[in-house]
Write an enzyme that holds these catalytic residues in place. Structure first.
Site: not given
Ligand code: WQD
Length: 366
Positions: A144, A168, A172
């Site tokens: 990731s 997480y 990785k």
């Molecule tokens: C994205 C943004 C949250 C939920 C990812 C995933 C996964 C992994 C890579 C591999 C962040 C915000 C989220 C909500 C919000 N890839 N958010 N309200 O954190 O970049 O992590 O890492 O498989 O794709 O785990 O992804 O979708 O959790 O969050 O505001 O209810 O959306 O704070 O800024 P993230 P995410």
């Protein structure tokens, strides 16, 4: 280990045409199921292991329905169960492994770090032991871009130092270190490590999509569930980041672009020995509010939201520079954010309660 009959529905006439057998760990998951469709579509023999902790067996039935071919075999097992995993390699002549089985929610990982290390790292070492025991030397590993942590704005390339900010991402990064070591000490072992950005969207058929167990930790599935009425509103984690609209920026990549890169990786494993690392992404950042706006356009419905405090472990911006994989393999993303939202909404509309909600297939009841 209790292998499930691969498929009890109508069988297609032809078996996979190529001898190339790929074991997909986490093959019933969001990325895994889409990867299985893409591999079946391209003639691979696919073997799946999954513990169904974040998926359901029904997903594989849909995989087979989309592909018009059956999965070679499905084994319900915990990736950390070395005995069960080894038995799978005893039964199948595996040419390569696509390792996708992992926990992957940043927020959740800060609340339960040990299970994340146990499954993500322990599962990887368990898999490596089984591969070594059975002389399987080709691995595509799902890492990731989260390993980069808070590396500042703009697209990040693979030379960016890894400074993970949550369990997480750290799990990785640890896996990458282990894999790099293994490649140094196991002659002929080859790893292609793909640092995912944020895989989102769904298969265009609407039969497959992102339907995590329980309340989604990730943004896109949560927004889709708000749109279909399963949640009142989206909580936007943080509105005070140093970004154009104050909400966090990520590089969202269509799930089909993501899995096509994994299949391409299989074609390039033999290019050279050792471990190679590639980013996957679009190079374009989208804020949380950008995603809300795009999804609203895709579904034609309001997406109520409230801005709340930041989520522990989050970073302001993570955007991937994927030019290296484009130069190496010619891979490039082909679907934009609007398409990601359209496909995610199509899946959610056909499956308002996800897979467990006895979804309606286009034109037929299940
Ligand atoms: C994205 C943004 C949250 C939920 C990812 C995933 C996964 C992994 C890579 C591999 C962040 C915000 C989220 C909500 C919000 N890839 N958010 N309200 O954190 O970049 O992590 O890492 O498989 O794709 O785990 O992804 O979708 O959790 O969050 O505001 O209810 O959306 O704070 O800024 P993230 P995410």
């Amino acid at each position: 280990m209790d292998p499930r009959t691969p498929y009890d529905g109508p069988r297609t006439a032809s078996a996979p045409s190529t001898p190339s057998t790929v074991l997909v760990t986490g093959g019933a998951g969001f990325v895994g199921s889409h990867a299985c469709v893409d591999l079946l579509d391209h003639g691979y023999e696919v073997i799946v292991v999954d513990d169904y902790s974040n998926s359901t067996p029904q997903v594989l039935t849909r995989v087979e329905r989309i592909a018009g071919r059956f999965v070679g075999a499905v084994y319900e097992l915990d990736i950390r169960d070395r005995h069960a995993l080894s038995a799978v390699f005893d039964r199948h002549s595996v040419d390569a492994v696509v390792h996708l089985a992992a926990h992957k929610a940043v927020g959740e990982s800060t609340r339960m770090p040990v299970p994340y290390y146990d499954t993500n790292v322990g599962g990887t070492t368990s898999l490596l032991s089984a591969m070594h025991e059975h002389h399987v030397r080709h691995l595509v590993f799902s890492s990731s871009c989260a390993v980069y942590g808070d590396a500042g704005g703009g697209p990040l390339d693979e030379s960016t130092p890894a400074r993970p900010t949550n369990p997480y991402a750290s799990s990785k990064w640890l896996c990458e270190r282990i894999l790099d070591d293994v490649c140094r000490h196991w002659p002929g072992f080859v790893v292609l490590c793909l640092r995912h950005s944020n895989p989102v969207g769904a298969h265009p058929s609407g039969l497959l999509g992102e339907d995590p167990a329980g309340t989604p930790g990730n943004l896109m599935p949560y927004v889709a569930q708000v749109a279909v009425g399963r949640h009142e509103r989206l909580r936007v984690f943080g509105g005070d980041y140093p970004t154009p609209d104050g909400t966090a920026v990520r590089d969202y990549l269509h799930i089909m672009d993501t899995v096509e890169a994994h299949r391409l990786a299989l074609d390039h494993l033999a290019d050279e020995s050792g471990m190679r690392v590639f980013n996957l992404g679009t190079g374009t950042g989208s804020s949380v509010l950008d995603v809300v706006t795009a999804f609203r356009s895709a579904c034609g419905r309001a997406i109520p939201f409230e801005i709340v405090g930041r989520r522990p472990g989050d970073v302001p911006e993570l955007v991937a520079d994927a030019s290296a994989v484009t130069r190496a393999w010619g891979w490039r993303p082909t679907r934009d954010l609007a398409t990601m939202c359209r496909d995610a909404w199509h899946f959610q509309q056909l499956n308002p309660h996800g897979y467990a909600g006895s979804a309606r297939r286009p034109g037929k009841e299940e």
